[in-house]
Design a protein around this motif. Structure first.
Motif, PDB file in Angstrom:
ATOM      1  N   LEU A  83      87.079  87.817  53.161  1.00 13.59           N
ATOM      2  CA  LEU A  83      87.441  86.595  53.882  1.00 13.59           C
ATOM      3  C   LEU A  83      88.407  85.704  53.110  1.00 13.59           C
ATOM      4  CD1 LEU A  83      83.959  85.545  55.344  1.00 13.59           C
ATOM      5  CD2 LEU A  83      85.862  86.636  56.546  1.00 13.59           C
ATOM      6  N   THR A  84      88.871  86.145  51.958  1.00  7.28           N
ATOM      7  CA  THR A  84      89.743  85.271  51.159  1.00  7.28           C
ATOM      8  C   THR A  84      91.087  85.014  51.836  1.00  7.28           C
ATOM      9  OG1 THR A  84      90.367  87.264  49.909  1.00  7.28           O
ATOM     10  CG2 THR A  84      88.737  85.800  48.912  1.00  7.28           C
ATOM     11  N   SER A  85      91.479  85.882  52.754  1.00 12.60           N
ATOM     12  CA  SER A  85      92.748  85.677  53.463  1.00 12.60           C
ATOM     13  C   SER A  85      92.610  84.634  54.574  1.00 12.60           C
ATOM     14  CB  SER A  85      93.244  86.990  54.069  1.00 12.60           C
ATOM     15  OG  SER A  85      92.298  87.506  54.993  1.00 12.60           O
ATOM     16  N   ARG A  86      91.363  84.321  54.943  1.00 14.45           N
ATOM     17  CA  ARG A  86      91.117  83.308  55.976  1.00 14.45           C
ATOM     18  C   ARG A  86      90.946  81.945  55.312  1.00 14.45           C
ATOM     19  NH1 ARG A  86      89.268  84.788  61.138  1.00 14.45           N
ATOM     20  NH2 ARG A  86      89.336  82.528  61.446  1.00 14.45           N
ATOM     21  N   LYS A  87      92.046  81.207  55.203  1.00 15.57           N
ATOM     22  CA  LYS A  87      91.987  79.907  54.536  1.00 15.57           C
ATOM     23  C   LYS A  87      91.068  78.933  55.262  1.00 15.57           C
ATOM     24  CE  LYS A  87      96.527  80.148  52.323  1.00 15.57           C
ATOM     25  NZ  LYS A  87      97.859  79.505  52.157  1.00 15.57           N
ATOM     26  N   ASP A  88      91.016  79.034  56.582  1.00 14.25           N
ATOM     27  CA  ASP A  88      90.141  78.142  57.335  1.00 14.25           C
ATOM     28  C   ASP A  88      88.675  78.409  57.013  1.00 14.25           C
ATOM     29  OD1 ASP A  88      90.262  80.635  58.491  1.00 14.25           O
ATOM     30  OD2 ASP A  88      90.257  79.905  60.560  1.00 14.25           O
ATOM     31  N   ALA A  89      88.317  79.693  56.855  1.00 15.05           N
ATOM     32  CA  ALA A  89      86.932  80.042  56.520  1.00 15.05           C
ATOM     33  C   ALA A  89      86.583  79.578  55.109  1.00 15.05           C
ATOM     34  CB  ALA A  89      86.720  81.546  56.649  1.00 15.05           C
TER      35      ALA A  89
ATOM     36  N   ILE B 132      78.531  80.243  54.154  1.00 15.90           N
ATOM     37  CA  ILE B 132      79.371  81.272  54.781  1.00 15.90           C
ATOM     38  C   ILE B 132      78.913  81.531  56.220  1.00 15.90           C
ATOM     39  CG2 ILE B 132      80.023  83.711  54.696  1.00 15.90           C
ATOM     40  CD1 ILE B 132      79.843  83.520  51.628  1.00 15.90           C
ATOM     41  N   LEU B 133      77.609  81.545  56.433  1.00 15.02           N
ATOM     42  CA  LEU B 133      77.077  81.761  57.781  1.00 15.02           C
ATOM     43  C   LEU B 133      77.545  80.661  58.735  1.00 15.02           C
ATOM     44  CD1 LEU B 133      75.163  83.326  59.705  1.00 15.02           C
ATOM     45  CD2 LEU B 133      73.332  81.809  58.930  1.00 15.02           C
TER      46      LEU B 133
ATOM     47  N   ILE C   9      83.926  84.234  63.415  1.00 17.51           N
ATOM     48  CA  ILE C   9      84.227  85.404  62.584  1.00 17.51           C
ATOM     49  C   ILE C   9      83.026  86.356  62.621  1.00 17.51           C
ATOM     50  CG2 ILE C   9      84.729  86.204  60.242  1.00 17.51           C
ATOM     51  CD1 ILE C   9      86.013  83.474  59.736  1.00 17.51           C
ATOM     52  N   SER C  10      83.280  87.592  62.960  1.00 20.62           N
ATOM     53  CA  SER C  10      82.202  88.573  63.074  1.00 20.62           C
ATOM     54  C   SER C  10      81.922  89.214  61.717  1.00 20.62           C
ATOM     55  CB  SER C  10      82.580  89.651  64.090  1.00 20.62           C
ATOM     56  OG  SER C  10      81.559  90.618  64.185  1.00 20.62           O
ATOM     57  N   LEU C  11      80.644  89.173  61.306  1.00 20.76           N
ATOM     58  CA  LEU C  11      80.192  89.813  60.073  1.00 20.76           C
ATOM     59  C   LEU C  11      78.988  90.694  60.404  1.00 20.76           C
ATOM     60  CD1 LEU C  11      80.363  86.787  57.572  1.00 20.76           C
ATOM     61  CD2 LEU C  11      81.932  88.736  57.686  1.00 20.76           C
TER      62      LEU C  11
END
Length: 282
Positions: free
Chosen positions: A174-180, A210-211, A219-221
């Motif tokens: 998820l590091t590429s998702r700055k919003d996350a 994170i949840l 975001i699906s995990l």
């Protein structure tokens, strides 16, 4: 340091805190804890203090109330002492006078919010360094720092969650998702206003952040047993969900009277007066 060596509250302390033993309702204690942490955060910003020191102070502040009642010490005094102590622990010490000045401003602003002129623009009235206010706050600061050390048994080790969050986001891709990343980081900071850092291990708190971030952003995990992503970090689902509950309660709507009640109870004398009034009323 292993998670089991980080000081956490015992079951008996969680079930019946000293403040609740003295008659302070659980919801009021939770709100007073949050407001005390908010004052620490605001003081840290005004003092341009490092975030590590501010976060450490908030965690020490939360731990303190599992050993002591708000009837004995005010949240303003203990917050000031926690920030002063944490600044030493993180090797970015503050000048005592600067900290006292900032807390005097914050307490004046709180009093202004309770006054009939609360709608008027707040104007800070600097105190005299030869008056009683400065020396009273100085004494309160010294006593608060000493009491935190004493009541916590000098066990002031704190593990901050930020490095763990970065590692977990890498593992989950998820590091590429700055919003996350930003949203999870924000939840960790908001969680400092709750008791969770005194109740749960850091992996559990980070997993909860994170949840919350992943659900808010859609975001699906992997969440279906036996491939639940939180199991990678040894975070029990029940504890993760409990942390989420603590954080989300911060955002609940409060009635104006509830907000004013918290503002009125910053000092120990105010809390004692409130307890006496409610004892007479019942």
């Amino acid at each position: 340091m292993p998670a089991d060596l980080v000081p956490l509250a015992s079951t008996s302390q969680i079930e019946r805190t000293p403040s609740r033993e003295d008659g302070i309702p659980a919801d009021l204690e939770e709100d007073l804890r949050a407001f005390g942490c908010k004052l620490i955060h605001e003081a840290g910003i005004l003092l341009k203090q490092k975030q590590v020191a501010v976060a450490t102070a908030q965690i020490l502040f939360q731990r303190f109330w599992y050993t002591t009642s708000m009837k004995q010490f005010g949240i303003g005094d203990i917050g000031m002492g926690a920030l002063y102590l944490a600044s030493k622990l993180e090797e970015c010490p503050l000048r005592m006078r600067n900290l006292i000045n900032i807390y005097d401003l914050l307490l004046q602003r709180t009093s202004h919010a309770l006054s009939p002129k609360s709608k008027d623009l707040f104007k800070y009235a600097p105190m005299s360094y030869f008056g009683n206010t400065f020396y009273d706050l100085k004494d309160a600061l010294v006593v608060a720092e000493m009491q935190i050390l004493k009541r916590l048994g000098f066990n002031v080790h704190v593990v901050l969650p930020y490095g763990t969050l970065i590692n977990y986001l890498r593992v989950l891709g998820l590091t590429s998702r700055k919003d996350a990343c930003a949203r999870a980081w924000g939840f960790l900071n908001d969680a400092l206003q709750t008791p969770v850092y005194a109740l749960y291990a850091v992996p559990t708190i980070v997993s909860a952040a994170i949840l919350l971030a992943s659900r808010q952003l859609g975001i699906s995990l992997p969440s279906a047993p036996p491939q639940c992503w939180w199991d990678l970090f040894d975070a029990p689902w029940e504890d993760v969900w409990s942390v989420c509950g603590y954080v989300m309660r911060l955002y609940r709507e409060r009635a104006p009277e509830e907000r004013l009640r918290v503002l009125r109870l910053v000092g120990k004398k105010d809390v004692r007066g409130w307890l006496e009034e409610n004892a007479l009323g019942s």
